[in-house]
Design a protein around this motif. Structure first.
Motif, PDB file in Angstrom:
ATOM      1  N   MET A 263      -6.463  -7.359  -0.090  1.00  0.00           N
ATOM      2  CA  MET A 263      -7.270  -6.227   0.349  1.00  0.00           C
ATOM      3  C   MET A 263      -8.293  -6.763   1.338  1.00  0.00           C
TER       4      MET A 263
ATOM      5  N   ILE B 163     -16.387  15.674 -10.045  1.00  0.00           N
ATOM      6  CA  ILE B 163     -15.486  14.631  -9.543  1.00  0.00           C
ATOM      7  C   ILE B 163     -16.278  13.375  -9.198  1.00  0.00           C
TER       8      ILE B 163
ATOM      9  N   ILE C 116     -13.700   0.992  -4.727  1.00  0.00           N
ATOM     10  CA  ILE C 116     -14.301   1.715  -3.606  1.00  0.00           C
ATOM     11  C   ILE C 116     -15.761   2.064  -3.876  1.00  0.00           C
TER      12      ILE C 116
ATOM     13  N   ARG D 273     -16.145   9.617 -10.914  1.00  0.00           N
ATOM     14  CA  ARG D 273     -15.849   8.391 -10.176  1.00  0.00           C
ATOM     15  C   ARG D 273     -16.960   7.359 -10.343  1.00  0.00           C
TER      16      ARG D 273
ATOM     17  N   GLU E  86      -7.504   7.380   1.555  1.00  0.00           N
ATOM     18  CA  GLU E  86      -7.740   6.546   2.726  1.00  0.00           C
ATOM     19  C   GLU E  86      -8.453   5.253   2.368  1.00  0.00           C
ATOM     20  N   SER E  87      -9.419   5.333   1.456  1.00  0.00           N
ATOM     21  CA  SER E  87     -10.246   4.144   1.285  1.00  0.00           C
ATOM     22  C   SER E  87      -9.540   3.026   0.540  1.00  0.00           C
ATOM     23  N   GLU E  88      -8.828   3.344  -0.565  1.00  0.00           N
ATOM     24  CA  GLU E  88      -8.316   2.183  -1.309  1.00  0.00           C
ATOM     25  C   GLU E  88      -6.914   1.757  -0.896  1.00  0.00           C
ATOM     26  N   ILE E  89      -6.007   2.705  -0.653  1.00  0.00           N
ATOM     27  CA  ILE E  89      -4.659   2.266  -0.310  1.00  0.00           C
ATOM     28  C   ILE E  89      -4.347   2.641   1.130  1.00  0.00           C
ATOM     29  N   VAL E  90      -5.327   2.473   1.979  1.00  0.00           N
ATOM     30  CA  VAL E  90      -5.220   2.695   3.423  1.00  0.00           C
ATOM     31  C   VAL E  90      -4.769   4.126   3.708  1.00  0.00           C
TER      32      VAL E  90
ATOM     33  N   HIS F 173      -9.557  -3.844   6.238  1.00  0.00           N
ATOM     34  CA  HIS F 173      -9.093  -2.777   5.356  1.00  0.00           C
ATOM     35  C   HIS F 173     -10.184  -1.720   5.379  1.00  0.00           C
ATOM     36  N   PRO F 174      -9.812  -0.441   5.361  1.00  0.00           N
ATOM     37  CA  PRO F 174     -10.851   0.588   5.490  1.00  0.00           C
ATOM     38  C   PRO F 174     -11.980   0.456   4.476  1.00  0.00           C
ATOM     39  N   ALA F 175     -11.686  -0.082   3.298  1.00  0.00           N
ATOM     40  CA  ALA F 175     -12.731  -0.134   2.275  1.00  0.00           C
ATOM     41  C   ALA F 175     -13.571  -1.383   2.385  1.00  0.00           C
TER      42      ALA F 175
ATOM     43  N   PRO G 116     -15.330  15.413  -3.239  1.00  0.00           N
ATOM     44  CA  PRO G 116     -14.804  14.053  -3.145  1.00  0.00           C
ATOM     45  C   PRO G 116     -13.406  13.977  -3.769  1.00  0.00           C
ATOM     46  N   ARG G 117     -12.849  12.796  -3.721  1.00  0.00           N
ATOM     47  CA  ARG G 117     -11.483  12.593  -4.194  1.00  0.00           C
ATOM     48  C   ARG G 117     -11.471  12.176  -5.658  1.00  0.00           C
TER      49      ARG G 117
ATOM     50  N   LEU H   6     -15.382   8.131  -0.994  1.00  0.00           N
ATOM     51  CA  LEU H   6     -14.818   8.891  -2.097  1.00  0.00           C
ATOM     52  C   LEU H   6     -14.191  10.183  -1.587  1.00  0.00           C
ATOM     53  N   GLY H   7     -14.150  10.364  -0.311  1.00  0.00           N
ATOM     54  CA  GLY H   7     -13.478  11.539   0.248  1.00  0.00           C
ATOM     55  C   GLY H   7     -14.397  12.678   0.616  1.00  0.00           C
ATOM     56  N   ALA H   8     -15.697  12.548   0.322  1.00  0.00           N
ATOM     57  CA  ALA H   8     -16.623  13.629   0.658  1.00  0.00           C
ATOM     58  C   ALA H   8     -17.212  13.362   2.030  1.00  0.00           C
TER      59      ALA H   8
ATOM     60  N   TYR I 180       0.846  -1.201   0.000  1.00  0.00           N
ATOM     61  CA  TYR I 180       0.000   0.000   0.000  1.00  0.00           C
ATOM     62  C   TYR I 180       0.877   1.245   0.000  1.00  0.00           C
TER      63      TYR I 180
ATOM     64  N   ARG J 266      -9.868  10.178  -9.016  1.00  0.00           N
ATOM     65  CA  ARG J 266      -9.238   8.887  -9.216  1.00  0.00           C
ATOM     66  C   ARG J 266      -7.867   9.153  -9.820  1.00  0.00           C
TER      67      ARG J 266
END
Lengths: 381, 401
Positions: free
Chosen positions: B22, B205, B386, B209, A250-254, B26-28, A348-349, B132-134, A166, A351
């Motif tokens: 994974m 964004i 995700i 996604r 944070e979500s996909e690669i910790v 794992h957080p996801a 949001p983030r 997704l960060g929001a 990660y 990709r």
């Protein structure tokens, strides 16, 4: 000689420790915790108290710092111990060294200040003394860029040295992202360099005191609006903050390259991110928002539409103007940082591939187009 | 000489795909599931799914409990919408018993079920934003869920492990001020719904996604047995509430939103629209329902009143028999299905005529979704996992049983 060294030390202390660290540190608290809690309908940290006082949750922040200092320092098995320790230094140091060239105010004039008809301030009967930036470098912008570019090594090394997949993915992402956006960052500024004709950050700020048609301040954002947006975007991507925080998505690669870090190493990296946020804000303020300039306020009085008056007498006004201008600079930085935080908590983030697309296919062509148009106009005028 | 320069480039430098574990922590991969991903750069070329980290032996547990004691276990299936599981199970047992529940009970089940659906969808939409960060969108949605849970708490006495259903009825009637509090919650929910639309639905964004990622084709959805939002997003308008009405769904007016592309965006939009429909259903139910009993008076399942228990020997015996031996369900089998939070929630029940189930099998929509999830991941990017994993809304408790 001794006096100059002493002055430099004081400046370093005041700017780096007093301002940057305080702002960056407080931002972790007020920006990330309290402001986000306001946006998100929450209360935010309010439990930690010192002697029953919990102003804005500042004790919470101190407790956090203490916790990070006291935690066990873990280096994962199979990690390269030396590089694992070096990486946070490589991230944090550039974020602080860059501040050497940021001018918080024009040089101090030992004589009397005069403003010419071109709205240029000149020092008559005295000499300039550099009291308001750590070092005066006539290639300050290049210096700032060169130093900022070093931090990519820190992220890449951190990703590789952690011996985690990660982290490795995070390190790769951050290298790719930072290198890509540096190109757009540099090119978006090429246009403004053509106009100013200098790399000296203080000189740039000084030139922005010009009033177009005697009322419109000729700030960088007025002459180069597109470059302002491009630089702002690329700068945000460069600091790896949301919505460009995919190196530590944070979500996909910790937590990306931060995954295997703990204690002050982690805190150092986090702090570096905040320091970088403030640094980008300072650069934008100097290049595009007039730096320490306040519209219509000059060292020798207030000027607008050919009117000119000097409140409180000349010498007193000079001191007042210095005071106002330093605070104007700090205010601009804080507003820009606030703006970045608002975006962070709203969007949001991206990709990974979308960030690359944005960088190479949208920002870069726009920067080049901006450069061409600017060059054409500069040549014709 | 010149040719030698190019030689090393033609050679295959040793490269191999990276295998990334994974999960399960794992957080996801919330709800504990493990994906063994084979990555080429950041592209997923192969995904192996492993479920079962939250396995509690639900189906085996039920065989050791009386029919009524199964209710707390069903709470833990889909723990985001426990009421729907309660009612689904109660309906299955009632069908096996062949009893009818009073009118008001059906109305309340419809209302409370839809409240649960609101909480389920709000959680799913919010969590999607979070991942997704929001984070802000997440906390707004969670505020809505809290309001819904406040209502549920008021009626059932618990927020998560409600155990509100009973065979042939319910634990309690609605509280007298339910309609009043619903009016407040409703208003706030609509505001939150609008805010979420503003924050996410036209956000470039977010669109980038969500659109075109995790695509399910109608054929795939049907052949893998997908139901609920996952299937409806592909354009197949299958909703148990509409196609095989139960409770009072046949008497209220609501639409079944369907998508076009079967991608993450469609699943998100379907859920957003179902929030509105759920609010509509609850409004109609509250307007149409009348006072009355909520429990059946069938002596086989209904507990006698306390007055009878304390004062008559028949009442006391009946009470003891039902509590100790359980409701006597006639031998036979039934498959009963309702629309759960994620799709068709089915209970296949076999009874051998005693007070305990002989076998209970749950058709949990989440497990079935996980059966084909690798198809949605493969060929996409690591980051696409995700939103896809979020919008299929896999709930560990339900999936791993």
């Amino acid at each position: 000689m001794m006096v100059e060294v002493l002055i430099s030390l004081v400046k370093i202390f005041v700017i780096v420790l007093g301002f940057v660290m305080a702002v960056a540190g407080l931002l972790t608290l007020l920006g990330d915790r309290k402001q986000s809690s306001k946006i998100q309908n929450r209360v935010g940290p309010n439990r930690a108290k010192i002697l029953g006082i919990g102003v804005l949750g500042i004790p919470h922040f101190l407790a956090d710092g203490l916790k990070l200092v006291l935690k066990e320092n873990i280096v994962p098995a199979g990690a390269n111990r030396f590089l694992h320790t070096l990486a946070p230094v490589l991230v944090l140091a550039p974020a602080l060294i860059g501040w050497a060239v940021i001018p918080f105010m024009d040089h101090y004039c030992t004589g009397t200040m005069q403003t010419t008809a071109e709205y240029t301030e000149i020092c008559v009967g005295g000499e300039w003394k550099n009291y308001f930036s750590i070092m005066h470098l006539n290639a300050g912008l290049l210096f700032a860029f060169a130093i900022a570019a070093i931090s990519v090594y820190g992220a890449a090394i951190a990703g590789w040295a952690s011996n985690s997949k990660y982290s490795l993915l995070g390190g790769l992402r951050s290298s790719a992202q930072m290198i890509s956006y540096e190109v757009s960052m540099g090119l978006s500024l090429a246009g403004i360099l053509l106009i100013y004709g200098t790399l000296d950050l203080n000189e740039m700020a000084r030139m922005q005191g010009y009033l177009l048609w005697d009322w419109l301040p000729m700030w960088g954002v007025v002459v180069q609006p597109l470059a302002f947006f491009l630089f702002f975007l690329a700068g945000m991507a460069e600091t790896k903050r949301a919505p460009f925080d995919l190196p530590e998505g944070e979500s996909e690669i910790v937590a990306g390259y931060l995954t295997e870090y703990s204690t002050m190493k982690f805190a150092g990296m986090q702090l570096a991110e905040y320091a970088a946020t403030v640094f980008i804000a300072a650069l934008i303020a100097v290049i595009f928002l007039g730096g320490w300039q306040i519209p219509y306020v000059y060292a020798d009085g207030i000027r607008i539409f050919d009117n000119h008056w000097v409140p409180f007498g000349e010498q007193a006004w000079y001191w007042i103007s210095i005071f106002l201008r330093v605070h104007a600079m700090i205010f601009k930085i804080l507003v820009l940082v606030w703006l970045q935080f608002m975006m962070r908590w709203t969007l949001p983030r991206f990709r990974y591939d979308q960030v690359m697309t944005l960088g190479w296919k949208i920002l870069l062509p726009l920067s080049i187009a901006n450069l061409f148009v600017t060059a054409l106009i500069v040549t014709l005028l | 000489m010149a040719e030698d320069i190019y030689k090393p480039i033609d050679q295959d430098i040793h490269s191999e795909p990276m295998i990334l574990q994974m999960g399960p922590s794992h957080p996801a991969t919330h709800g504990t599931v493990r994906f063994t991903l084979t990555l080429e750069g950041e592209k997923v070329i192969k995904c192996e799914t492993e479920v079962g980290y939250l396995h509690r032996g639900f189906e085996k547990e039920c065989e050791e409990a009386t029919w009524t004691q199964v209710f707390p276990y069903t709470d833990r299936l889909n723990y985001v919408s426990p009421l729907l599981n309660n009612f689904g199970y109660a309906l299955a047992v009632e069908r096996l018993l062949g009893i009818e529940v009073p009118e008001r009970c059906d109305w309340i089940r419809t209302i409370m079920g839809e409240l649960s659906r609101l909480s389920d969808h709000l959680t799913c939409i919010g969590a999607g934003g979070l991942e997704l960060g929001a984070m802000t969108a997440f906390l707004y949605a969670i505020e809505g869920r809290e309001l819904v849970w406040d209502l549920i708490e008021q009626v059932t006495g618990a927020r998560l492990t409600v155990s509100y259903g009973r065979i042939g009825g319910l634990k309690d009637d609605l509280t007298p001020d339910f309609a009043e509090r619903w009016a407040y919650t409703r208003e706030r929910l609509i505001e939150i719904h609008e805010t979420t639309h503003k924050l996410l639905t036209r956000n470039r964004i977010f669109l980038d996604r969500m659109e075109g990622t995790g695509v399910i084709t109608p054929e795939m959805g049907v052949s893998y047995g997908y139901t609920g939002v996952c299937l409806r997003s592909t354009g197949v308008a299958y909703d148990v509430r509409k196609d095989h009405p139960y409770f009072k769904y046949g008497e209220v007016d609501f639409d079944v939103p369907v998508g076009k592309h079967g991608d993450n965006m469609d699943r998100y939009l379907c859920r957003m629209e179902e929030l509105v429909q759920s609010i509509r259903i609850i409004d109609q139910c509250l307007a149409k329902m009348k006072p009355g009993p909520i429990n059946t008076d069938d002596p086989r399942v209904a507990l006698p009143s306390k007055d009878k228990v304390y004062n008559t020997i028949e009442g006391m015996i009946s009470h003891f028999k039902i509590i100790f031996e359980g409701v006597q369900v006639p031998a036979g089998e039934v498959y009963s299905y309702t629309e759960g939070g994620n799709g068709e929630l089915g209970f296949y029940i076999v009874s051998n005529g005693t007070g305990k189930p002989w076998k209970i099998h749950v058709r949990s929509p989440s497990l079935i979704v996980m059966g084909g999830i690798h198809k949605l991941f493969e060929g996409g990017l690591l980051a696409d996992i995700i939103p896809t994993f979020d919008t299929v809304n896999m709930i560990g408790g339900e999936c791993d049983k």
